[in-house]
Write a protein that holds these residues in place. Structure first.
Motif, mmCIF file in Angstrom:
data_model
loop_
_atom_site.group_PDB
_atom_site.id
_atom_site.type_symbol
_atom_site.label_atom_id
_atom_site.label_comp_id
_atom_site.label_asym_id
_atom_site.label_seq_id
_atom_site.Cartn_x
_atom_site.Cartn_y
_atom_site.Cartn_z
ATOM 1 N N LEU A 265 -1.240 12.066 -4.889
ATOM 2 C CA LEU A 265 -2.131 12.726 -3.928
ATOM 3 C C LEU A 265 -1.442 13.015 -2.600
ATOM 4 C CD1 LEU A 265 -5.316 10.585 -4.651
ATOM 5 C CD2 LEU A 265 -5.073 13.036 -5.117
ATOM 6 N N LYS A 266 -0.164 12.650 -2.483
ATOM 7 C CA LYS A 266 0.661 12.895 -1.288
ATOM 8 C C LYS A 266 0.178 12.098 -0.079
ATOM 9 C CE LYS A 266 2.713 16.033 -3.794
ATOM 10 N NZ LYS A 266 3.940 15.649 -4.540
ATOM 11 N N LEU A 267 -0.447 10.949 -0.342
ATOM 12 C CA LEU A 267 -0.920 10.100 0.751
ATOM 13 C C LEU A 267 0.139 9.091 1.178
ATOM 14 C CD1 LEU A 267 -4.522 9.406 -0.569
ATOM 15 C CD2 LEU A 267 -3.970 10.632 1.545
ATOM 16 N N ILE A 268 0.949 8.640 0.217
ATOM 17 C CA ILE A 268 1.927 7.584 0.479
ATOM 18 C C ILE A 268 3.192 7.847 -0.328
ATOM 19 C CG2 ILE A 268 0.100 5.843 0.853
ATOM 20 C CD1 ILE A 268 0.858 4.713 -1.960
ATOM 21 N N GLY A 269 4.250 7.127 0.025
ATOM 22 C CA GLY A 269 5.419 7.053 -0.848
ATOM 23 C C GLY A 269 5.187 5.969 -1.882
ATOM 24 N N ASN A 270 5.758 6.107 -3.049
ATOM 25 C CA ASN A 270 5.497 5.163 -4.143
ATOM 26 C C ASN A 270 6.456 3.973 -4.057
ATOM 27 O OD1 ASN A 270 4.328 4.081 -6.395
ATOM 28 N ND2 ASN A 270 5.357 5.416 -7.851
ATOM 29 N N TYR A 271 6.236 3.135 -3.029
ATOM 30 C CA TYR A 271 7.105 1.985 -2.790
ATOM 31 C C TYR A 271 6.281 0.699 -2.794
ATOM 32 C CZ TYR A 271 10.027 5.802 -1.049
ATOM 33 O OH TYR A 271 10.720 6.978 -0.918
ATOM 34 N N LEU A 272 6.836 -0.339 -3.419
ATOM 35 C CA LEU A 272 6.189 -1.641 -3.476
ATOM 36 C C LEU A 272 7.219 -2.705 -3.132
ATOM 37 C CD1 LEU A 272 5.171 0.065 -6.371
ATOM 38 C CD2 LEU A 272 3.341 -1.581 -5.926
ATOM 39 N N ARG A 273 6.741 -3.907 -2.866
ATOM 40 C CA ARG A 273 7.645 -5.019 -2.607
ATOM 41 C C ARG A 273 7.738 -5.891 -3.854
ATOM 42 N NH1 ARG A 273 6.342 -7.130 3.625
ATOM 43 N NH2 ARG A 273 7.325 -5.361 4.666
ATOM 44 N N LEU A 274 8.959 -6.301 -4.161
ATOM 45 C CA LEU A 274 9.162 -7.205 -5.284
ATOM 46 C C LEU A 274 8.348 -8.484 -5.094
ATOM 47 C CD1 LEU A 274 13.016 -6.822 -5.784
ATOM 48 C CD2 LEU A 274 11.223 -6.063 -7.362
ATOM 49 N N PRO A 275 7.813 -9.023 -6.194
ATOM 50 C CA PRO A 275 8.170 -8.760 -7.587
ATOM 51 C C PRO A 275 7.434 -7.597 -8.239
ATOM 52 C CG PRO A 275 6.619 -10.558 -7.515
ATOM 53 C CD PRO A 275 6.906 -10.192 -6.079
ATOM 54 N N VAL A 276 6.629 -6.848 -7.478
ATOM 55 C CA VAL A 276 5.918 -5.705 -8.053
ATOM 56 C C VAL A 276 6.822 -4.482 -7.996
ATOM 57 C CG1 VAL A 276 3.857 -4.265 -7.938
ATOM 58 C CG2 VAL A 276 3.710 -6.688 -7.359
ATOM 59 N N VAL A 277 6.846 -3.712 -9.069
ATOM 60 C CA VAL A 277 7.661 -2.505 -9.148
ATOM 61 C C VAL A 277 6.762 -1.331 -9.530
ATOM 62 C CG1 VAL A 277 9.772 -3.750 -9.764
ATOM 63 C CG2 VAL A 277 8.245 -2.930 -11.578
ATOM 64 N N PRO A 278 7.222 -0.098 -9.291
ATOM 65 C CA PRO A 278 6.419 1.063 -9.685
ATOM 66 C C PRO A 278 6.144 1.095 -11.182
ATOM 67 C CG PRO A 278 8.147 1.716 -8.156
ATOM 68 C CD PRO A 278 8.431 0.290 -8.539
ATOM 69 N N VAL A 279 5.101 1.815 -11.557
ATOM 70 C CA VAL A 279 4.751 1.924 -12.977
ATOM 71 C C VAL A 279 5.853 2.661 -13.736
ATOM 72 C CG1 VAL A 279 2.274 1.901 -12.486
ATOM 73 C CG2 VAL A 279 3.470 4.101 -12.670
ATOM 74 N N SER A 280 5.829 2.521 -15.037
ATOM 75 C CA SER A 280 6.817 3.174 -15.888
ATOM 76 C C SER A 280 6.676 4.693 -15.802
ATOM 77 C CB SER A 280 6.631 2.732 -17.335
ATOM 78 O OG SER A 280 5.349 3.132 -17.809
ATOM 79 N N ALA A 281 7.745 5.390 -16.190
ATOM 80 C CA ALA A 281 7.736 6.854 -16.133
ATOM 81 C C ALA A 281 6.628 7.440 -16.997
ATOM 82 C CB ALA A 281 9.096 7.395 -16.555
ATOM 83 N N GLY A 282 6.392 6.842 -18.149
ATOM 84 C CA GLY A 282 5.350 7.350 -19.040
ATOM 85 C C GLY A 282 3.972 7.230 -18.437
ATOM 86 N N LEU A 283 3.677 6.086 -17.832
ATOM 87 C CA LEU A 283 2.376 5.913 -17.191
ATOM 88 C C LEU A 283 2.257 6.795 -15.953
ATOM 89 C CD1 LEU A 283 -0.363 4.554 -17.009
ATOM 90 C CD2 LEU A 283 0.731 2.619 -15.835
ATOM 91 N N GLN A 284 3.343 6.948 -15.212
ATOM 92 C CA GLN A 284 3.320 7.826 -14.033
ATOM 93 C C GLN A 284 2.934 9.250 -14.439
ATOM 94 O OE1 GLN A 284 4.279 6.860 -10.634
ATOM 95 N NE2 GLN A 284 3.270 8.786 -10.162
ATOM 96 N N GLN A 285 3.458 9.718 -15.548
ATOM 97 C CA GLN A 285 3.135 11.060 -16.014
ATOM 98 C C GLN A 285 1.661 11.164 -16.385
ATOM 99 O OE1 GLN A 285 5.014 13.752 -15.829
ATOM 100 N NE2 GLN A 285 3.360 15.023 -16.683
ATOM 101 N N LYS A 286 1.128 10.143 -17.039
ATOM 102 C CA LYS A 286 -0.295 10.151 -17.385
ATOM 103 C C LYS A 286 -1.163 10.155 -16.128
ATOM 104 C CE LYS A 286 0.259 7.677 -21.786
ATOM 105 N NZ LYS A 286 -0.015 6.402 -22.495
#
Length: 295
Positions: A265-286
């Motif tokens: 939605l262009k509200l934020i950058g997709n950044y998290l702090r470890l131990p959490v990481v961004p979702v997988s590429a497949g889920l991101q596409q969905k």
């Protein structure tokens, strides 16, 4: 206006946006606050666990709380999250944390320690005894490892003056109905499960503290309002459009899922702090396709 009236409807557990270097992105956080308030939420929850608070330093928490007060600027009530598994440390935090502009404190039950029901009772009694604001219990056994059962919830509601309500996220509908049956009249019960909000409001809950309302505030708040006025046909039509969204947001991790949607939605950058990481590429596409097609 009573706390129950102020917190009736949709609250949103705000995410914490980060920059690529891991620092807090305050410009994006202001966008998120405006997005959810313009989308119709009744109140915001700063420093909930969806805000990745276990990875925030004390100074960052204070700065985020004050920033939230400044940017919300009285448009909606603010609830502040203060929880953990070190009771003595939380007691000291409640004595010093900037809570003047908050209406309540949301406190997740102790994690990992797996205290007995008596331990949970004494933990919350200790917090309520020093908190300058009413305490909302937060039962989320899927994350904490211990359920705050209905009997303990009702005991806290009846015996501890400063316990004002609960965010109930056990997913146990029988437990929820038992709480709703036995609670004091002025005790607030809200859902902590986006996907169960419709049936839980039908059972008597007065709203929800939501993750999905970060990304889809208008649809979600309209759904909840329809529930609260008893128009479950209209609520179901909206909820049907959101069901797949709930699935995607929680498929791998919260808040990784909702941050993926908010990045689309262009509200934020997709950044998290470890131990959490961004979702997988497949889920991101969905998620990308779902957000694009959600009307």
């Amino acid at each position: 206006m009573s706390l129950r009236q102020q917190l009736r409807g949709t609250g949103v557990a705000l995410i914490t946006p980060f920059n690529s270097d891991g620092s807090i992105d305050y410009d994006a956080f202001e966008k998120v606050i405006d997005h959810v308030i313009n989308g119709g939420v009744e109140y915001v929850v700063a420093l909930g666990t969806t805000g990745e608070t276990p990875t925030l330093h004390k100074e960052e928490k204070i700065a985020l709380a004050n920033f939230t007060y400044d940017k919300v600027a009285g448009r909606v009530p603010v609830v502040v999250g203060i929880g953990g598994n070190n009771t003595a440390e939380l007691v000291e935090e409640l004595k010093s944390f900037p809570l003047d502009k908050a209406v309540a404190v949301l406190s997740a039950s102790p994690y990992y320690s797996k205290p007995s029901q008596e331990g949970l009772f004494q933990h919350y009694k200790a917090l309520a005894g020093v908190s300058p604001k009413p305490i909302l219990l937060y039962n989320v056994p899927g994350r904490t490892g211990r359920n705050l059962n209905a009997a303990t919830t009702i005991r806290l509601a009846k015996e501890v003056k400063n316990i004002a309500g609960i965010k109930e996220a056990s997913g146990d509908m029988a437990q929820c109905m038992e709480i709703l049956r036995d609670k004091p009249a002025d005790f607030l019960v809200v859902s902590g499960d986006d996907a169960l909000t419709l049936p839980q409001v039908a059972c008597g809950m007065e709203g929800v503290i939501s993750v999905a309302a970060n990304s889809f505030p208008r649809l979600f708040t309209d759904m909840v309002r329809n529930c609260l006025k008893g128009d479950f046909k209209a609520a179901k039509e909206l909820n049907d459009r959101l069901i797949q969204g709930y699935e995607f947001l929680f498929a791998e991790n919260n808040p990784a899922g909702v941050k993926a949607a908010m990045a689309e939605l262009k509200l934020i950058g997709n950044y998290l702090r470890l131990p959490v990481v961004p979702v997988s590429a497949g889920l991101q596409q969905k998620i990308k396709e779902y957000v694009k097609n959600l009307k």
